[in-house]
Write a protein that holds these residues in place. Structure first.
Motif, short mmCIF file in Angstrom:
data_model
loop_
_atom_site.label_atom_id
_atom_site.label_comp_id
_atom_site.label_asym_id
_atom_site.label_seq_id
_atom_site.Cartn_x
_atom_site.Cartn_y
_atom_site.Cartn_z
N THR A 69 0.58 -1.33 -0.16
CA THR A 69 0.01 -0.08 -0.19
C THR A 69 0.96 1.22 -0.04
N GLY A 70 2.03 1.41 0.84
CA GLY A 70 2.70 2.40 0.93
C GLY A 70 3.52 2.71 -0.51
N LYS A 71 4.04 1.52 -1.19
CA LYS A 71 4.62 1.48 -2.39
C LYS A 71 3.52 2.15 -3.48
N ARG A 72 2.40 2.04 -3.45
CA ARG A 72 1.36 2.23 -4.42
C ARG A 72 1.16 3.69 -4.16
N ALA A 73 1.15 4.15 -2.93
CA ALA A 73 0.77 5.71 -2.78
C ALA A 73 1.90 6.33 -3.11
N SER A 74 3.05 6.12 -2.93
CA SER A 74 4.30 6.98 -3.28
C SER A 74 4.26 6.78 -4.93
N MET A 75 4.01 5.98 -5.59
CA MET A 75 3.90 5.62 -6.96
C MET A 75 3.09 6.80 -7.54
N ARG A 76 1.84 6.75 -7.01
CA ARG A 76 0.76 7.79 -7.31
C ARG A 76 1.51 9.36 -7.32
N ARG A 77 1.91 9.59 -6.21
CA ARG A 77 2.62 10.95 -5.92
C ARG A 77 3.67 11.19 -6.89
N ASP A 78 4.60 10.06 -7.19
CA ASP A 78 5.73 10.41 -8.19
C ASP A 78 5.00 10.56 -9.55
N THR A 79 3.83 9.78 -9.94
CA THR A 79 3.35 9.81 -11.12
C THR A 79 2.79 11.47 -11.24
N TRP A 80 2.46 11.98 -10.26
CA TRP A 80 1.69 13.05 -10.43
C TRP A 80 2.78 14.14 -10.64
N ARG A 81 4.00 13.71 -9.93
CA ARG A 81 4.87 14.99 -10.27
C ARG A 81 5.40 14.72 -11.95
N ILE A 82 5.30 13.70 -12.53
CA ILE A 82 5.77 13.50 -13.75
C ILE A 82 4.84 14.48 -14.68
N PHE A 83 3.53 14.20 -14.38
CA PHE A 83 2.51 15.20 -15.09
C PHE A 83 2.64 16.70 -14.68
N VAL A 84 3.09 17.11 -13.54
CA VAL A 84 3.33 18.31 -13.37
C VAL A 84 4.53 18.74 -14.05
N ASP A 85 5.72 18.24 -14.30
CA ASP A 85 6.63 18.45 -15.14
C ASP A 85 6.42 18.38 -16.50
N HIS A 86 5.43 17.61 -17.15
CA HIS A 86 5.17 17.55 -18.60
C HIS A 86 3.67 17.62 -18.64
N PRO A 87 3.01 18.94 -18.48
CA PRO A 87 1.57 19.08 -18.40
C PRO A 87 0.86 18.97 -19.47
N TRP A 88 1.35 19.35 -20.65
CA TRP A 88 0.58 19.41 -21.91
C TRP A 88 0.38 18.26 -22.65
N LEU A 89 1.44 17.70 -23.20
CA LEU A 89 1.61 16.37 -23.92
C LEU A 89 1.90 15.17 -23.30
#
Length: 422
Positions: free
Chosen positions: A270-290
């Protein structure tokens, strides 16, 4: 177009039996098969000429997503051109499958054939999964080694992905049973299919799958109260669920409980899943448009990984966040439009109060999609070609205006839901 209907059913069955269609050879078979079906349909249309071509409301958002991925390739915004090109080809094949399904399944009789095929096929796969559960020797199909590990159930390497498959076909039997729309002489066979399939879902011990199934049952019960169906139908549904639970208990409830506890050490915590979600959100923030490019999460994730456990992260266990990270706002809008079209057109068809069994089929498709989409919050079933293809077919069922073969003209009957042209 019987050859189209047979071909679509064969592609779905092959993908499921080929471990969800995730390996390169299975993807190639699916893409080639879809392309050949399209060529066959195009040749038939050219020869007949009078056939009406229908366009599903689900196709525009899928076409938009294809354009987003094409832009990633043309403007070199993807982190891996190879991966994105592969995913583009697969997405194109899945879009063609939706187009072909609309041409192949138009009447109530044609959709009924598909429903019977999926119920029987799903029932047989569930039987296989149950037998495998009771006699498992550590190999897929009892002979194929799993070199990278896994927690299999039936033909799927991951039990959660069998649950995703089960969520898509179980409503085809459960909804008509709970609404009292099954003929008396067929009630026992459909009931048996539902009981065994639900039992297989529970034996797979997928927490996300069980929660999604509960959501599906709640949706059906709410619909029953809205339509004020009788207590007899509610009792029938309760009987099906009780029968499935009794079957699970007979096969060994203790073993299932132990399986839950032992598999926690084998899967993502569960902890790993939560961290993956946060890290994936950071990827989106850094590459927001495409985004970073469809199919590139595994390549771009390591620099963002905040919880390293020595395992390769190829998916986020959340289809929505992964879609945002890989396709950005542009792709996210296409996905949101797809879900909006699915909900709008299916609910509108149900609200029209059309002929009873057509509405039951629409509701079955909608319930199947709803459960699958709930599961997508904690898993990545949409990245399995077989499950994604079946989800798109269920979405097509939910949004199709289904008429009897001897009813109004197909082109006229479809004006509200499709654009037709000669």
């Amino acid at each position: 177009m019987r050859f189209l209907r047979i071909g679509i059913c064969m592609l779905v069955a092959f993908g499921v039996l080929a471990h969800g269609g995730v390996e390169d050879w299975a993807k190639a078979f699916f893409e080639t098969g879809t392309g050949l079906l399209f060529l066959g349909w195009a040749a038939l249309i050219y020869l007949q000429r009078e056939e009406t071509v229908l366009i599903s409301p689900l196709l525009p958002p899928l076409a938009g997503l294809l354009l987003v991925v094409l832009a990633q390739l043309l403007f070199h915004t993807t982190a891996s051109t190879f991966n994105t090109r592969e995913e583009f080809t697969l997405l194109l094949a899945e879009t063609l499958l939706v187009f072909l399904a609309v041409q192949a399944f138009r009447t109530l009789e044609e959709w009924r054939e598909f429903v019977w095929f999926m119920m029987i096929f799903g029932f047989l796969v569930s039987i296989f999964g149950i037998l495998q559960h009771l006699t498992f020797n550590g190999k897929l199909y009892w002979f194929r080694e799993m070199h990278y590990g896994g927690m299999p159930f039936g033909p799927y390497v991951n039990r959660n992905h069998f649950a995703g498959f089960a969520e898509l076909f179980i409503p085809l039997a459960l909804v008509p049973l709970m609404l009292g729309k099954v003929r008396r002489e067929r009630w026992y066979i459909v009931g048996l299919i539902a009981v065994v399939s639900i039992g297989g879902l529970f034996l797979a011990a997928s927490r996300g799958g069980i929660i999604s199934f509960v959501v599906q049952v709640v949706i059906i019960i709410v619909w029953m109260f809205v339509k004020r169906t009788g207590r007899k139908q509610l009792l029938a549904g309760a009987g099906i669920l009780i029968g499935a639970l009794l079957m699970v208990s007979w096969l060994g409830a203790k073993e299932i409980t132990q399986r839950f506890s032992t598999m926690k050490t084998m899967e993502v915590t569960t902890g790993k899943r939560a961290s993956m979600r946060r890290d994936t959100w950071r990827i989106f923030v850094d590459h927001p448009w495409l985004g970073t490019g469809l199919g590139t999460l595994q390549e771009v994730f390591p620099p963002y990984e905040s919880f390293y456990d020595g395992r390769v992260v190829n998916h986020t266990h959340n289809d929505y966040l992964e879609a945002l990270a890989e396709t950005g706002v542009a792709g996210g809008l296409c996905c949101a439009l797809f879900l909006g079209m699915l909900l709008f057109h299916s609910v509108r068809l149900l609200a029209e109060g059309r002929q009873a069994f057509s509405a039951v089929l629409n509701l079955s498709g909608l319930v199947a999609c709803a459960g699958f989409l709930v599961h997508s919050f904690v898993d990545f079933n949409l990245h399995l070609p077989a499950n994604a293809a079946l989800f798109l077919l269920m979405a097509t069922l939910a949004t199709s205006r289904i008429e009897r073969a001897n009813g109004p003209g197909k082109a006229a009957a479809s004006r509200h839901n499709y654009k037709g042209k000669r």
